[in-house]
Design a protein around this motif. Structure first.
Motif, mmCIF file in Angstrom:
data_model
loop_
_atom_site.group_PDB
_atom_site.id
_atom_site.type_symbol
_atom_site.label_atom_id
_atom_site.label_comp_id
_atom_site.label_asym_id
_atom_site.label_seq_id
_atom_site.Cartn_x
_atom_site.Cartn_y
_atom_site.Cartn_z
ATOM 1 N N LYS A 75 42.320 41.009 51.545
ATOM 2 C CA LYS A 75 42.338 42.138 50.619
ATOM 3 C C LYS A 75 41.161 42.062 49.644
ATOM 4 N N ILE A 76 40.794 40.866 49.265
ATOM 5 C CA ILE A 76 39.674 40.690 48.344
ATOM 6 C C ILE A 76 38.344 40.944 49.050
ATOM 7 N N ASP A 77 38.270 40.582 50.326
ATOM 8 C CA ASP A 77 37.031 40.720 51.097
ATOM 9 C C ASP A 77 36.760 42.202 51.374
ATOM 10 N N GLU A 78 36.108 42.864 50.435
ATOM 11 C CA GLU A 78 35.930 44.312 50.508
ATOM 12 C C GLU A 78 35.050 44.737 51.677
ATOM 13 N N ASP A 79 33.989 43.974 51.970
ATOM 14 C CA ASP A 79 33.082 44.383 53.043
ATOM 15 C C ASP A 79 33.514 43.875 54.410
ATOM 16 N N GLU A 88 32.870 39.543 44.644
ATOM 17 C CA GLU A 88 34.101 39.996 45.279
ATOM 18 C C GLU A 88 35.317 39.316 44.658
ATOM 19 N N SER A 91 35.942 40.956 41.337
ATOM 20 C CA SER A 91 36.483 42.290 41.557
ATOM 21 C C SER A 91 37.928 42.219 42.044
ATOM 22 N N GLY A 92 38.220 41.257 42.933
ATOM 23 C CA GLY A 92 39.575 41.096 43.453
ATOM 24 C C GLY A 92 40.573 40.712 42.379
ATOM 25 N N LYS A 95 41.490 44.086 40.975
ATOM 26 C CA LYS A 95 42.020 45.144 41.839
ATOM 27 C C LYS A 95 43.219 44.710 42.675
ATOM 28 N N VAL A 96 43.288 43.449 43.060
ATOM 29 C CA VAL A 96 44.354 42.973 43.949
ATOM 30 C C VAL A 96 45.453 42.338 43.101
#
Length: 232
Positions: A75-79, A88, A91-92, A95-96
């Motif tokens: 879920k954290i691995d956006e790309d 990432e 950001s995770g 967002k997660v």
């Protein structure tokens, strides 16, 4: 017995029934609680000594939590590259929600994310793969406090010993260097004397040359003086 004493008294004075019944219930429940406490304590002690059972439980817990961590990773691995960067990870954390909850349990805030990333990135590649992420996060969450303290104490002791050894080596090296410098200066002493003598001779030679030049400058005047004298 209890009935022989209590029953006649209760029959004669009914209000005493509350006292006798209360005392009886307290005694019964007290004994029962004591028996339960002994059983539970015995079971807990037996379970604490059952290393094999505890190990199996920990293995099952590890598999379950690492499976959850790998799902969080994706879920954290956006790309979808299969590797996490520091950006990432930061950001995770925002967002997660599952990852945010995990960080809260470990008492890690936004200011600790860079340090967390460096710890998780064991090989220092600048990226974290799923296995690194799951292993490091699980270990940080479940490491026994006493074990961690012992590891830290061992590390500090080792660093202290290494510092002491480095200090001893440095002191010995400086002593050796000072001894070699002294010997080198002693070996150079004769050469220094020769140089000083050469400098003295050079100075004497310069003075001689200077006197000779001054004499040469006075020769024409002397010659003129002689010529004048001879004419007279």
């Amino acid at each position: 017995s209890w009935g022989t004493i209590a029953v006649p008294v209760i029959e004669s004075y009914p209000e005493t029934a509350f006292v006798f019944i209360g005392s009886l219930m307290t005694l019964v429940f007290g004994v029962l609680n004591l028996i339960v406490a002994v059983i539970v304590d015995t079971f807990a002690e037996s379970r604490s000594k059952d290393v094999g059972s505890r190990a199996r439980e920990m293995e099952a817990q590890e598999l379950e939590e690492k499976s959850i961590l790998k799902k969080i990773f994706h879920k954290i691995d956006e790309d979808g590259s299969g590797a996490l960067t520091l950006d990432e990870l930061e950001s995770g954390a925002k967002k997660v929600s599952e990852f945010s909850q995990w960080l809260r349990v470990m008492d890690i805030d936004d200011g600790d994310l860079r340090q967390l990333f460096e710890i998780v990135d064991g090989d220092g590649s600048g990226e974290v793969d799923p296995q690194e992420f799951a292993d490091a996060m699980f270990r940080m969450k479940n490491t026994e406090a006493k074990t961690a303290t012992k590891f830290v104490k061992h590390l500090v002791t080792r660093l202290d010993n290494e510092a002491r050894d480095m200090h001893i080596d440095l002191t010995q090296t400086l002593a050796d260097l000072a001894e070699r410098t002294e010997k080198a200066l002693q070996m150079l002493e004769p050469q220094n004397q020769v140089v000083d003598k050469a400098l003295t001779d050079t100075s004497t030679f310069k003075r001689t040359v200077s006197l000779e030049q001054r004499f040469q400058e006075q020769v024409p005047a002397i010659q003129r003086t002689v010529e004048v004298a001879m004419r007279k």
